[in-house]
Design a protein around this motif. Structure first.
Motif, short mmCIF file in Angstrom:
data_model
loop_
_atom_site.label_atom_id
_atom_site.label_comp_id
_atom_site.label_asym_id
_atom_site.label_seq_id
_atom_site.Cartn_x
_atom_site.Cartn_y
_atom_site.Cartn_z
N UNK A 37 0.86 -1.18 0.00
CA UNK A 37 0.00 0.00 0.00
C UNK A 37 0.90 1.23 0.00
N UNK A 38 0.93 1.95 -1.11
CA UNK A 38 1.77 3.14 -1.21
C UNK A 38 0.99 4.35 -0.72
N UNK A 39 1.49 4.95 0.34
CA UNK A 39 0.85 6.14 0.88
C UNK A 39 0.98 7.28 -0.13
N UNK A 91 -4.66 9.40 8.61
CA UNK A 91 -5.75 8.42 8.52
C UNK A 91 -5.51 7.37 7.44
N UNK A 92 -4.84 7.73 6.34
CA UNK A 92 -4.63 6.74 5.28
C UNK A 92 -3.60 5.70 5.70
N UNK A 93 -2.55 6.13 6.40
CA UNK A 93 -1.52 5.21 6.88
C UNK A 93 -2.09 4.31 7.97
N UNK A 103 2.83 -0.99 4.29
CA UNK A 103 2.66 0.40 3.87
C UNK A 103 4.01 1.00 3.53
N UNK A 104 4.10 1.67 2.39
CA UNK A 104 5.32 2.35 1.97
C UNK A 104 5.06 3.85 1.94
#
Length: 194
Positions: A37-39, A91-93, A103-104
Protein backbone atom coordinates in the motif's frame (compact mmCIF):
# COMPACT_ATOMS: atom_id res chain seq x y z
CA UNK A 1 -0.95 7.92 15.85
CA UNK A 2 -0.20 5.58 18.68
CA UNK A 3 2.85 3.40 18.19
CA UNK A 4 1.25 -0.03 18.03
CA UNK A 5 4.22 -2.28 17.28
CA UNK A 6 2.29 -4.44 14.78
CA UNK A 7 1.22 -1.34 12.90
CA UNK A 8 4.62 0.40 13.03
CA UNK A 9 6.36 -2.80 11.91
CA UNK A 10 4.29 -2.89 8.74
CA UNK A 11 5.40 0.63 7.73
CA UNK A 12 8.49 1.29 5.62
CA UNK A 13 9.74 4.82 5.05
CA UNK A 14 11.67 5.49 1.82
CA UNK A 15 13.65 8.73 1.75
CA UNK A 16 16.69 10.13 -0.02
CA UNK A 17 17.98 13.19 -1.81
CA UNK A 18 16.07 15.03 -4.48
CA UNK A 19 16.19 13.42 -7.95
CA UNK A 20 17.47 10.09 -6.61
CA UNK A 21 14.41 8.36 -8.07
CA UNK A 22 12.16 7.88 -5.03
CA UNK A 23 9.06 8.48 -7.15
CA UNK A 24 10.24 6.19 -9.93
CA UNK A 25 11.03 3.34 -7.53
CA UNK A 26 7.72 3.86 -5.68
CA UNK A 27 5.79 3.85 -8.97
CA UNK A 28 7.51 0.60 -9.98
CA UNK A 29 6.55 -0.94 -6.63
CA UNK A 30 2.93 0.30 -6.99
CA UNK A 31 2.66 -1.17 -10.48
CA UNK A 32 4.36 -4.51 -9.75
CA UNK A 33 3.64 -5.27 -6.09
CA UNK A 34 -0.09 -4.76 -5.43
CA UNK A 35 0.34 -6.16 -1.91
CA UNK A 36 2.19 -2.93 -0.98
CA UNK A 37 0.00 0.00 0.00
CA UNK A 38 1.77 3.14 -1.21
CA UNK A 39 0.85 6.14 0.88
CA UNK A 40 -0.14 9.05 -1.38
CA UNK A 41 1.37 12.27 -0.06
CA UNK A 42 -0.33 15.64 -0.13
CA UNK A 43 1.49 18.59 -1.69
CA UNK A 44 0.99 22.23 -2.58
CA UNK A 45 3.15 22.00 -5.70
CA UNK A 46 1.59 21.93 -9.15
CA UNK A 47 1.23 18.55 -10.88
CA UNK A 48 3.99 17.55 -13.30
CA UNK A 49 2.99 16.25 -16.73
CA UNK A 50 1.20 12.92 -16.38
CA UNK A 51 0.60 13.18 -12.63
CA UNK A 52 -2.94 12.53 -11.40
CA UNK A 53 -4.58 13.87 -8.25
CA UNK A 54 -5.10 11.09 -5.70
CA UNK A 55 -2.76 8.72 -7.56
CA UNK A 56 0.63 10.43 -7.50
CA UNK A 57 -0.20 13.10 -4.90
CA UNK A 58 -3.18 14.78 -3.30
CA UNK A 59 -2.71 18.24 -4.86
CA UNK A 60 -3.89 20.86 -2.37
CA UNK A 61 -3.96 24.63 -2.27
CA UNK A 62 -1.79 26.29 0.38
CA UNK A 63 -5.00 27.19 2.25
CA UNK A 64 -6.25 23.56 2.24
CA UNK A 65 -2.86 22.27 3.39
CA UNK A 66 -2.67 24.82 6.23
CA UNK A 67 -6.16 23.81 7.35
CA UNK A 68 -5.05 20.16 7.58
CA UNK A 69 -2.00 21.24 9.61
CA UNK A 70 -4.24 23.07 12.07
CA UNK A 71 -6.45 19.97 12.38
CA UNK A 72 -3.41 17.78 13.15
CA UNK A 73 -4.24 15.58 10.16
CA UNK A 74 -0.62 14.90 9.13
CA UNK A 75 1.72 12.17 10.36
CA UNK A 76 4.48 14.38 9.00
CA UNK A 77 4.72 17.49 6.87
CA UNK A 78 7.40 19.89 5.73
CA UNK A 79 8.12 22.84 3.53
CA UNK A 80 10.53 21.48 0.92
CA UNK A 81 13.18 23.56 -0.89
CA UNK A 82 11.60 26.65 0.68
CA UNK A 83 8.71 26.50 -1.79
CA UNK A 84 6.01 23.88 -1.39
CA UNK A 85 4.60 21.80 1.43
CA UNK A 86 4.40 18.01 1.42
CA UNK A 87 2.76 15.77 4.01
CA UNK A 88 1.46 12.30 4.85
CA UNK A 89 -2.14 12.10 6.03
CA UNK A 90 -2.43 10.06 9.25
CA UNK A 91 -5.75 8.42 8.52
CA UNK A 92 -4.63 6.74 5.28
CA UNK A 93 -1.52 5.21 6.88
CA UNK A 94 -3.41 4.13 10.00
CA UNK A 95 -6.18 2.43 8.03
CA UNK A 96 -3.78 0.48 5.79
CA UNK A 97 -1.60 -0.63 8.73
CA UNK A 98 -4.64 -1.72 10.78
CA UNK A 99 -5.82 -3.74 7.78
CA UNK A 100 -2.52 -5.66 7.90
CA UNK A 101 -1.10 -4.15 4.71
CA UNK A 102 2.58 -3.40 4.12
CA UNK A 103 2.66 0.40 3.87
CA UNK A 104 5.32 2.35 1.97
CA UNK A 105 5.83 6.05 2.67
CA UNK A 106 7.92 7.88 0.07
CA UNK A 107 8.94 11.11 1.77
CA UNK A 108 11.77 13.58 2.21
CA UNK A 109 14.36 13.63 4.99
CA UNK A 110 12.47 16.09 7.21
CA UNK A 111 9.37 13.90 6.99
CA UNK A 112 11.33 10.74 7.74
CA UNK A 113 12.65 12.34 10.91
CA UNK A 114 9.12 13.26 12.02
CA UNK A 115 7.88 9.73 11.31
CA UNK A 116 10.78 8.28 13.34
CA UNK A 117 9.56 10.37 16.29
CA UNK A 118 5.95 9.19 15.86
CA UNK A 119 6.69 5.59 14.77
CA UNK A 120 10.13 4.48 15.93
CA UNK A 121 9.22 0.87 15.06
CA UNK A 122 8.91 1.63 11.36
CA UNK A 123 11.67 0.51 8.94
CA UNK A 124 13.67 3.40 7.43
CA UNK A 125 15.31 2.96 4.01
CA UNK A 126 17.66 5.52 2.44
CA UNK A 127 17.67 5.55 -1.37
CA UNK A 128 21.10 6.67 -2.55
CA UNK A 129 22.36 7.61 -6.03
CA UNK A 130 25.21 5.64 -7.63
CA UNK A 131 27.26 8.86 -7.54
CA UNK A 132 26.93 12.63 -7.12
CA UNK A 133 27.43 13.15 -10.88
CA UNK A 134 24.57 10.75 -11.63
CA UNK A 135 22.30 12.62 -9.21
CA UNK A 136 23.09 15.91 -10.96
CA UNK A 137 22.48 14.29 -14.37
CA UNK A 138 19.08 12.97 -13.25
CA UNK A 139 17.97 16.30 -11.81
CA UNK A 140 19.02 18.34 -14.84
CA UNK A 141 17.82 15.65 -17.25
CA UNK A 142 14.23 15.59 -16.05
CA UNK A 143 13.86 19.24 -17.08
CA UNK A 144 11.05 20.03 -14.64
CA UNK A 145 12.82 22.77 -12.66
CA UNK A 146 14.36 26.11 -13.54
CA UNK A 147 18.16 26.45 -13.23
CA UNK A 148 17.63 28.36 -9.96
CA UNK A 149 15.39 25.58 -8.61
CA UNK A 150 17.92 22.94 -9.73
CA UNK A 151 20.66 24.75 -7.79
CA UNK A 152 18.46 25.01 -4.69
CA UNK A 153 17.64 21.28 -4.90
CA UNK A 154 21.31 20.32 -5.31
CA UNK A 155 22.26 22.34 -2.23
CA UNK A 156 19.53 20.50 -0.31
CA UNK A 157 20.69 17.15 -1.74
CA UNK A 158 24.18 17.59 -0.26
CA UNK A 159 22.64 17.94 3.21
CA UNK A 160 20.26 15.02 2.60
CA UNK A 161 23.12 12.71 1.55
CA UNK A 162 24.88 13.42 4.84
CA UNK A 163 21.88 11.94 6.73
CA UNK A 164 22.29 8.41 5.34
CA UNK A 165 23.52 7.06 8.69
CA UNK A 166 20.15 7.90 10.29
CA UNK A 167 18.50 5.08 8.33
CA UNK A 168 18.21 1.34 8.99
CA UNK A 169 19.23 0.38 5.45
CA UNK A 170 20.66 1.96 2.29
CA UNK A 171 19.66 0.92 -1.22
CA UNK A 172 21.63 2.33 -4.17
CA UNK A 173 19.31 3.22 -7.04
CA UNK A 174 21.41 2.22 -10.02
CA UNK A 175 18.57 0.31 -11.72
CA UNK A 176 14.94 0.89 -10.76
CA UNK A 177 13.91 -2.79 -10.89
CA UNK A 178 16.81 -3.88 -8.68
CA UNK A 179 16.24 -1.09 -6.16
CA UNK A 180 12.51 -1.91 -6.03
CA UNK A 181 13.27 -5.61 -5.49
CA UNK A 182 15.61 -4.78 -2.59
CA UNK A 183 13.00 -2.46 -1.12
CA UNK A 184 10.13 -4.97 -1.17
CA UNK A 185 12.45 -7.68 0.16
CA UNK A 186 13.21 -5.40 3.13
CA UNK A 187 9.42 -5.25 3.67
CA UNK A 188 9.20 -9.04 3.91
CA UNK A 189 7.88 -9.55 0.37
CA UNK A 190 9.52 -11.96 -2.07
CA UNK A 191 10.71 -9.98 -5.12
CA UNK A 192 9.40 -11.06 -8.52
CA UNK A 193 11.91 -12.39 -11.03
CA UNK A 194 11.90 -11.23 -14.63
Amino acid sequence: MADHSAEAGSITVLAGPTAVGKGTVSTFVRENYPEVSLSVSATTRAPRPGEEDGVHYHFLSHEQFDSYIEEGAFLEWATVHGLNKYGTLKHTVEAAARAGQKVLLEIDLQGARQVREALPGAHFVFLAPPSWDELVRRLVGRGTESPEEQQRRLETARLELAAESEFDQTIVNEHVETAAAELVQSMGITPRTA
